[in-house]
Motif scaffolding. Structure first.
Motif, short mmCIF file in Angstrom:
data_model
loop_
_atom_site.label_atom_id
_atom_site.label_comp_id
_atom_site.label_asym_id
_atom_site.label_seq_id
_atom_site.Cartn_x
_atom_site.Cartn_y
_atom_site.Cartn_z
N ARG A 44 -9.34 2.65 -8.85
CA ARG A 44 -10.83 3.43 -8.77
C ARG A 44 -10.38 5.14 -9.00
O ARG A 44 -11.24 5.77 -8.87
N PHE A 93 -10.44 7.67 -1.23
CA PHE A 93 -10.27 6.56 -1.83
C PHE A 93 -9.33 5.34 -0.83
O PHE A 93 -9.45 4.31 -1.10
N ASP A 94 -8.76 5.88 0.35
CA ASP A 94 -8.20 5.27 1.29
C ASP A 94 -9.33 4.77 2.25
O ASP A 94 -9.44 5.31 3.39
N LEU A 95 -10.01 3.66 2.02
CA LEU A 95 -11.36 3.38 2.60
C LEU A 95 -11.28 2.82 4.01
O LEU A 95 -12.01 3.20 5.09
N ASN A 123 0.87 -1.09 0.09
CA ASN A 123 -0.19 -0.10 0.19
C ASN A 123 1.01 1.21 -0.09
O ASN A 123 1.95 1.28 0.69
N GLU A 178 -7.99 0.00 -4.63
CA GLU A 178 -8.12 1.44 -4.37
C GLU A 178 -7.44 2.53 -5.41
O GLU A 178 -8.20 3.34 -5.71
N LEU A 205 -3.14 3.25 0.61
CA LEU A 205 -3.88 2.87 -0.96
C LEU A 205 -3.64 1.41 -1.48
O LEU A 205 -2.23 1.62 -1.90
#
Length: 273
Positions: free
Chosen positions: A102, A88-90, A3, A99, A95
């Motif tokens: 998207r 976007f870093d849910l 990530n 992610e 990330l």
């Protein structure tokens, strides 16, 4: 592939924004001509991100290709960090590949540059400050620039902070400079000229000894590292040019911001007698 921390992506976008600001003319406005000139000096992923960021900021203005100001860039940066990166870093753990897939094209370019910057740190995982400290301790000097009358060794410099940009005011605050001729800022400008003076250490000597060849390579590596990992890099000279009042040794700081917003870079002196 692991990530990517959102802070690293923010730093990549901030670096691209600094390139836009550096492209501005004396009036502080970034024109189409300014950005074309800047892009010619950039390469690879950084060039792609700077180009994409310029177009993004330009599109946000209702008048396409209107003159771009620092305020326009700062407002776009705030939006990009929140909406094109952080959103976007849910799971708040960086990330992931899914992610990133998207994200917008601008977001993907920022992630790509962030990974590149991380990959080229070299020195087997050493932090940037450790690398700069090591490189700056190898007999590299500053000369033939800003009218200095003698060569002076450079040294690593760091001042903790959370700055968003390097300006005379933020620099004074970070170093806690006092009023008076000794700590008066007499030169403040983008650092390219000063960095090139360091990179040219020994470069025009055709009969270098082996030790000097290593120092020359180390000087270039030091400059490349600063350009790659620091943003908004400036050269700052202190001390009014009055030898009787302040002496002849004037502190020169060649510093930019790391990803956390701390000042980092080099300290040396210019000699004006």
């Amino acid at each position: 592939m692991g990530n990517v921390a959102t802070s690293e992506v923010h730093a990549a976008v901030d670096r691209a924004a600094a390139q836009l600001l550096d492209a501005a003319g004396p009036d502080g406005i970034v024109s189409r001509k300014d950005i074309r000139t800047k892009l010619l000096a950039l390469e690879g992923k950084e060039r792609e991100l700077v180009d994409s960021l310029y177009r993004f900021v330009d599109r946000r203005d209702g008048k396409r290709s209107a003159r771009m100001t620092r305020r326009d860039i700062d407002e776009a940066l705030a939006y990009i960090r929140k909406e094109l990166v952080d959103r976007f870093d849910l799971d708040n753990n960086g990330l992931s590949e899914d992610e990133v897939a998207r994200m917008s094209e601008l977001g993907k370019l920022a992630v790509s540059l962030a990974r590149t910057l991380k990959d080229v740190t070299g020195n087997k995982g050493e932090s940037i400050d450790q690398q700069l400290k090591t490189l700056a301790s190898g007999g590299i000097y500053f000369d033939n620039c800003f009218g200095t009358e003698s060569a002076v060794d450079v040294a690593f410099f760091q001042a903790e902070g959370t700055l968003s940009q390097v300006t005379p005011d933020t620099f004074r605050s970070a170093l806690k400079l006092k009023d008076g001729p000794q700590e008066e800022i007499v030169r403040f400008e983008p650092a390219e000229q000063a960095l090139q003076a360091i990179a040219r250490t020994y470069w025009d000597d055709p009969d270098l000894e082996e030790d000097d060849k290593r120092t020359a390579a180390q000087a270039r590596q030091l400059v490349d590292l600063m350009k790659t990992h620091l943003r908004d890099v400036h050269a700052v000279v202190l001390g009014r040019n009055d030898p009787e009042l302040v002496g002849s040794n004037h502190p020169l700081y060649i510093v930019g911001l790391d990803s956390a917003g701390s000042l980092m870079g080099l300290k040396t002196y210019v000699i004006w007698t």
